[in-house]
Design a protein around this motif. Structure first.
Motif, PDB file in Angstrom:
ATOM      1  N   PRO A 162       0.827  -1.198   0.066  1.00  0.00           N
ATOM      2  CA  PRO A 162       0.041  -0.046   0.150  1.00  0.00           C
ATOM      3  C   PRO A 162       0.945   1.325  -0.085  1.00  0.00           C
ATOM      4  CG  PRO A 162      -0.734  -1.642   1.595  1.00  0.00           C
ATOM      5  CD  PRO A 162       0.701  -1.992   0.998  1.00  0.00           C
ATOM      6  N   GLN A 163       0.423   2.288  -0.694  1.00  0.00           N
ATOM      7  CA  GLN A 163       0.967   3.703  -0.306  1.00  0.00           C
ATOM      8  C   GLN A 163       0.386   4.179   0.600  1.00  0.00           C
ATOM      9  OE1 GLN A 163       0.172   5.594  -4.170  1.00  0.00           O
ATOM     10  NE2 GLN A 163       1.888   4.402  -5.458  1.00  0.00           N
ATOM     11  N   VAL A 164       1.120   4.859   1.647  1.00  0.00           N
ATOM     12  CA  VAL A 164       0.667   5.102   3.078  1.00  0.00           C
ATOM     13  C   VAL A 164       1.180   6.580   3.213  1.00  0.00           C
ATOM     14  CG1 VAL A 164       0.481   4.815   5.573  1.00  0.00           C
ATOM     15  CG2 VAL A 164       0.594   2.828   3.836  1.00  0.00           C
ATOM     16  N   GLY A 165       0.140   7.559   3.489  1.00  0.00           N
ATOM     17  CA  GLY A 165       0.456   8.972   4.055  1.00  0.00           C
ATOM     18  C   GLY A 165      -0.175   9.271   5.100  1.00  0.00           C
ATOM     19  N   MET A 166       0.669  10.136   5.962  1.00  0.00           N
ATOM     20  CA  MET A 166       0.219  10.363   7.325  1.00  0.00           C
ATOM     21  C   MET A 166       0.623  11.800   7.774  1.00  0.00           C
ATOM     22  SD  MET A 166       1.334   8.508  10.994  1.00  0.00           S
ATOM     23  CE  MET A 166       0.906   6.920  10.582  1.00  0.00           C
ATOM     24  N   VAL A 167      -0.677  12.530   8.353  1.00  0.00           N
ATOM     25  CA  VAL A 167      -0.307  14.056   8.723  1.00  0.00           C
ATOM     26  C   VAL A 167      -0.929  13.916  10.178  1.00  0.00           C
ATOM     27  CG1 VAL A 167      -0.315  14.904   6.427  1.00  0.00           C
ATOM     28  CG2 VAL A 167      -2.460  14.763   7.844  1.00  0.00           C
ATOM     29  N   PRO A 168      -0.140  14.959  10.753  1.00  0.00           N
ATOM     30  CA  PRO A 168      -0.824  15.305  12.280  1.00  0.00           C
ATOM     31  C   PRO A 168      -2.216  15.957  12.163  1.00  0.00           C
ATOM     32  CG  PRO A 168       0.591  16.921  11.896  1.00  0.00           C
ATOM     33  CD  PRO A 168       0.753  15.724  10.753  1.00  0.00           C
ATOM     34  N   ILE A 169      -3.244  15.225  13.048  1.00  0.00           N
ATOM     35  CA  ILE A 169      -4.596  16.089  13.225  1.00  0.00           C
ATOM     36  C   ILE A 169      -4.222  17.501  13.851  1.00  0.00           C
ATOM     37  CG2 ILE A 169      -6.654  16.251  14.463  1.00  0.00           C
ATOM     38  CD1 ILE A 169      -6.670  13.055  14.516  1.00  0.00           C
ATOM     39  N   VAL A 170      -4.774  18.566  12.935  1.00  0.00           N
ATOM     40  CA  VAL A 170      -4.389  19.843  13.073  1.00  0.00           C
ATOM     41  C   VAL A 170      -5.712  20.685  13.542  1.00  0.00           C
ATOM     42  CG1 VAL A 170      -3.532  22.114  12.018  1.00  0.00           C
ATOM     43  CG2 VAL A 170      -2.360  20.024  11.570  1.00  0.00           C
ATOM     44  N   TYR A 171      -6.471  20.564  12.915  1.00  0.00           N
ATOM     45  CA  TYR A 171      -7.903  21.249  12.863  1.00  0.00           C
ATOM     46  C   TYR A 171      -8.980  20.636  13.878  1.00  0.00           C
ATOM     47  CZ  TYR A 171      -5.954  23.970   9.030  1.00  0.00           C
ATOM     48  OH  TYR A 171      -5.067  24.806   8.247  1.00  0.00           O
ATOM     49  N   LYS A 172      -8.837  19.477  14.018  1.00  0.00           N
ATOM     50  CA  LYS A 172      -9.719  18.698  14.956  1.00  0.00           C
ATOM     51  C   LYS A 172     -11.120  18.832  13.950  1.00  0.00           C
ATOM     52  CE  LYS A 172      -7.646  18.879  19.198  1.00  0.00           C
ATOM     53  NZ  LYS A 172      -6.452  19.666  19.075  1.00  0.00           N
ATOM     54  N   ASN A 173     -11.048  18.740  12.732  1.00  0.00           N
ATOM     55  CA  ASN A 173     -12.263  18.891  11.723  1.00  0.00           C
ATOM     56  C   ASN A 173     -12.040  17.914  10.802  1.00  0.00           C
ATOM     57  OD1 ASN A 173     -13.411  19.999   9.196  1.00  0.00           O
ATOM     58  ND2 ASN A 173     -14.640  20.974  11.043  1.00  0.00           N
ATOM     59  N   ILE A 174     -12.744  17.109  10.618  1.00  0.00           N
ATOM     60  CA  ILE A 174     -12.449  15.760   9.534  1.00  0.00           C
ATOM     61  C   ILE A 174     -12.381  16.473   8.130  1.00  0.00           C
ATOM     62  CG2 ILE A 174     -13.476  13.835   8.547  1.00  0.00           C
ATOM     63  CD1 ILE A 174     -15.112  13.245  10.997  1.00  0.00           C
ATOM     64  N   SER A 175     -13.197  17.204   7.586  1.00  0.00           N
ATOM     65  CA  SER A 175     -12.867  18.078   6.383  1.00  0.00           C
ATOM     66  C   SER A 175     -11.829  18.659   6.144  1.00  0.00           C
ATOM     67  CB  SER A 175     -14.377  18.750   5.874  1.00  0.00           C
ATOM     68  OG  SER A 175     -15.593  18.033   5.957  1.00  0.00           O
ATOM     69  N   GLN A 176     -11.512  19.655   7.069  1.00  0.00           N
ATOM     70  CA  GLN A 176     -10.264  20.468   7.049  1.00  0.00           C
ATOM     71  C   GLN A 176      -8.982  19.624   7.232  1.00  0.00           C
ATOM     72  OE1 GLN A 176     -11.067  23.478   9.957  1.00  0.00           O
ATOM     73  NE2 GLN A 176     -12.167  24.837   8.750  1.00  0.00           N
ATOM     74  N   ASP A 177      -9.007  18.632   8.124  1.00  0.00           N
ATOM     75  CA  ASP A 177      -7.814  18.061   8.295  1.00  0.00           C
ATOM     76  C   ASP A 177      -7.515  17.106   7.103  1.00  0.00           C
ATOM     77  OD1 ASP A 177      -6.840  18.431  10.687  1.00  0.00           O
ATOM     78  OD2 ASP A 177      -8.299  17.518  11.674  1.00  0.00           O
ATOM     79  N   LEU A 178      -8.503  16.465   6.243  1.00  0.00           N
ATOM     80  CA  LEU A 178      -8.397  15.880   4.905  1.00  0.00           C
ATOM     81  C   LEU A 178      -7.802  16.798   3.890  1.00  0.00           C
ATOM     82  CD1 LEU A 178      -8.743  13.092   3.700  1.00  0.00           C
ATOM     83  CD2 LEU A 178     -11.067  13.615   3.140  1.00  0.00           C
ATOM     84  N   ALA A 179      -8.356  17.898   3.979  1.00  0.00           N
ATOM     85  CA  ALA A 179      -7.833  18.815   2.970  1.00  0.00           C
ATOM     86  C   ALA A 179      -6.170  19.274   3.328  1.00  0.00           C
ATOM     87  CB  ALA A 179      -8.463  20.318   2.983  1.00  0.00           C
ATOM     88  N   TYR A 180      -5.885  19.316   4.509  1.00  0.00           N
ATOM     89  CA  TYR A 180      -4.645  19.723   4.903  1.00  0.00           C
ATOM     90  C   TYR A 180      -3.640  18.126   4.554  1.00  0.00           C
ATOM     91  CZ  TYR A 180      -0.595  20.202   8.193  1.00  0.00           C
ATOM     92  OH  TYR A 180       0.607  20.365   8.593  1.00  0.00           O
ATOM     93  N   TYR A 181      -4.237  17.240   4.530  1.00  0.00           N
ATOM     94  CA  TYR A 181      -3.455  16.120   4.179  1.00  0.00           C
ATOM     95  C   TYR A 181      -3.144  16.106   2.978  1.00  0.00           C
ATOM     96  CZ  TYR A 181      -2.637  11.307   2.313  1.00  0.00           C
ATOM     97  OH  TYR A 181      -2.055  10.108   1.541  1.00  0.00           O
ATOM     98  N   PHE A 182      -3.832  16.590   1.821  1.00  0.00           N
ATOM     99  CA  PHE A 182      -3.828  16.648   0.472  1.00  0.00           C
ATOM    100  C   PHE A 182      -2.601  17.636   0.167  1.00  0.00           C
ATOM    101  CE2 PHE A 182      -7.613  13.828  -0.368  1.00  0.00           C
ATOM    102  CZ  PHE A 182      -7.187  13.309  -1.337  1.00  0.00           C
ATOM    103  N   TYR A 183      -2.860  18.859   0.980  1.00  0.00           N
ATOM    104  CA  TYR A 183      -1.894  19.711   0.567  1.00  0.00           C
ATOM    105  C   TYR A 183      -0.466  19.426   1.287  1.00  0.00           C
ATOM    106  CZ  TYR A 183       0.381  24.351   0.704  1.00  0.00           C
ATOM    107  OH  TYR A 183       1.180  25.516   0.492  1.00  0.00           O
ATOM    108  N   GLN A 184      -0.321  18.693   2.359  1.00  0.00           N
ATOM    109  CA  GLN A 184       0.816  18.153   2.800  1.00  0.00           C
ATOM    110  C   GLN A 184       1.453  17.065   2.135  1.00  0.00           C
ATOM    111  OE1 GLN A 184       2.668  20.212   5.364  1.00  0.00           O
ATOM    112  NE2 GLN A 184       1.358  21.519   4.855  1.00  0.00           N
ATOM    113  N   SER A 185       0.553  16.150   2.016  1.00  0.00           N
ATOM    114  CA  SER A 185       1.177  14.858   1.416  1.00  0.00           C
ATOM    115  C   SER A 185       1.223  14.915  -0.114  1.00  0.00           C
ATOM    116  CB  SER A 185       0.348  13.673   1.898  1.00  0.00           C
ATOM    117  OG  SER A 185       0.515  13.586   3.375  1.00  0.00           O
ATOM    118  N   GLU A 186       0.629  15.293  -0.749  1.00  0.00           N
ATOM    119  CA  GLU A 186       0.391  15.440  -2.139  1.00  0.00           C
ATOM    120  C   GLU A 186       0.555  16.730  -3.013  1.00  0.00           C
ATOM    121  OE1 GLU A 186      -2.919  12.899  -3.630  1.00  0.00           O
ATOM    122  OE2 GLU A 186      -2.652  11.396  -2.105  1.00  0.00           O
TER     123      GLU A 186
END
Length: 323
Positions: A145-169
């Protein structure tokens, strides 16, 4: 999967009267931005029925599964994805999966979620603490599997998922999910929207316009356009209420983003489902070490009761199936 029956006749009548569950995938701004708009009202209701969830648990897992559904358009070919949120808060987190064939399933890591006082609003931040968001992708031809991980920053599912795409991809992405409850706590509307700057654009794609003279001007025009798109996205009405009131999907896409010439390219079904079965679990048990299998047959009750964590289906596995 064994689907739990929804028995509330008033809720069923409402579900029959509104727009069916469907995802519309669209592009706009001369291909600069792609998006997906999803009505998941029935998906969330089926998820709730299968897992026997309360209001808070429905809100949390429902938002997670709506986000997982919105990740399906990002998949390439035949692909399976796991979206996991782990936190040291009272909610602990969730693990949800989406498949390119169009199904979503998942579980809460803590059910029920402990409450010190009655809910006063729909803010989930108090139930999340520090932790990590992880995305794992497995597709055809992949050895691991291709695995990416980021810390939880906003404590908001949608915003943290957007943060993941910006940081990891390094991709600018936005998510908006919403679940509407009526006065009796029933889910009458649920859905979400996803927007993403196309990877080739990188946030500074060239627009197809004869008025732009050079690359710097093109970059500036692209950035201005992206800001306008973001402002339109933020002006979106409550998606859950929109679907609860019988709102149409195209009215939002072609109304909210009319300035950017949106074009729907695909409509597809996305459902709450799980590929589990009694035969699957029987085969899994049969492949356990011989000594463990013999001990199960000799001492465990007949039939064995197996519960799928991802969909809460209950299977009765007889010992004859294991011999």
């Amino acid at each position: 999967m064994i689907k739990a029956e929804i028995t509330d006749k008033e809720l069923l009548k409402h579900l029959d009267s509104i727009h069916k569950d469907e995802m519309t995938i669209f592009v706009m701004a001369d291909g600069l931005v792609r998006g997906a708009f999803f009505n998941g009202t029935r998906l969330v209701n089926q998820m709730r029925a299968n897992h026997h969830l309360g209001i808070l648990e429905t809100l949390l897992l429902g938002q997670a599964e709506l986000c997982a559904a919105l990740l399906i358009p990002t998949m390439k070919g035949r692909e399976h994805l796991n979206f996991r949120y782990e936190t040291n808060g009272p909610a602990v987190g969730f693990s949800v999966e989406a498949d390119s064939t169009g199904y979503v399933r998942g579980q809460l890591l803590q059910n029920p979620i402990p409450l010190d006082a009655p809910l006063e609003n729909w803010d989930l931040k108090p139930f999340f603490g520090d932790g990590t968001l992880t995305i794992s992708r497995m597709g055809e031809g992949m050895k691991a599997p291709q695995v990416g991980m980021v810390p939880i920053v906003y404590k908001n599912i949608s915003q943290d998922l957007a943060y993941y795409f910006y940081q990891s991809e390094q991709i600018h992405t936005a998510f908006n999910t919403s679940i509407q409850f009526d006065q009796k706590g029933r889910v009458t509307g649920a859905g979400g929207m996803f927007l993403q700057v196309m990877p080739k654009a990188g946030g500074k794609a060239a627009l197809k316009t004869e008025q732009v003279e050079n690359s710097e001007d093109r970059d500036a025009e692209s950035e201005k356009l992206l800001i306008k798109v973001e402002n339109a996205f933020r002006a979106m009405p409550s998606i859950g209420k929109w679907f609860a009131d019988g709102g149409d999907m195209e009215d939002v896409i072609y109304g909210l983003f009319r300035e950017f010439n949106p074009s729907a390219v695909l409509n597809r079904d996305v459902i709450f489902d799980c590929p589990c079965s009694a035969e699957y679990y029987a085969q899994h048990i049969k492949h356990m070490p011989k000594a463990e299998l013999e001990d199960i047959i000799a001492h465990d009750p007949d039939p064995l009761e197996i519960v799928c964590h991802n969909c809460a289906s209950v299977y009765k596995i007889t010992k004859d199936m294991l011999r």
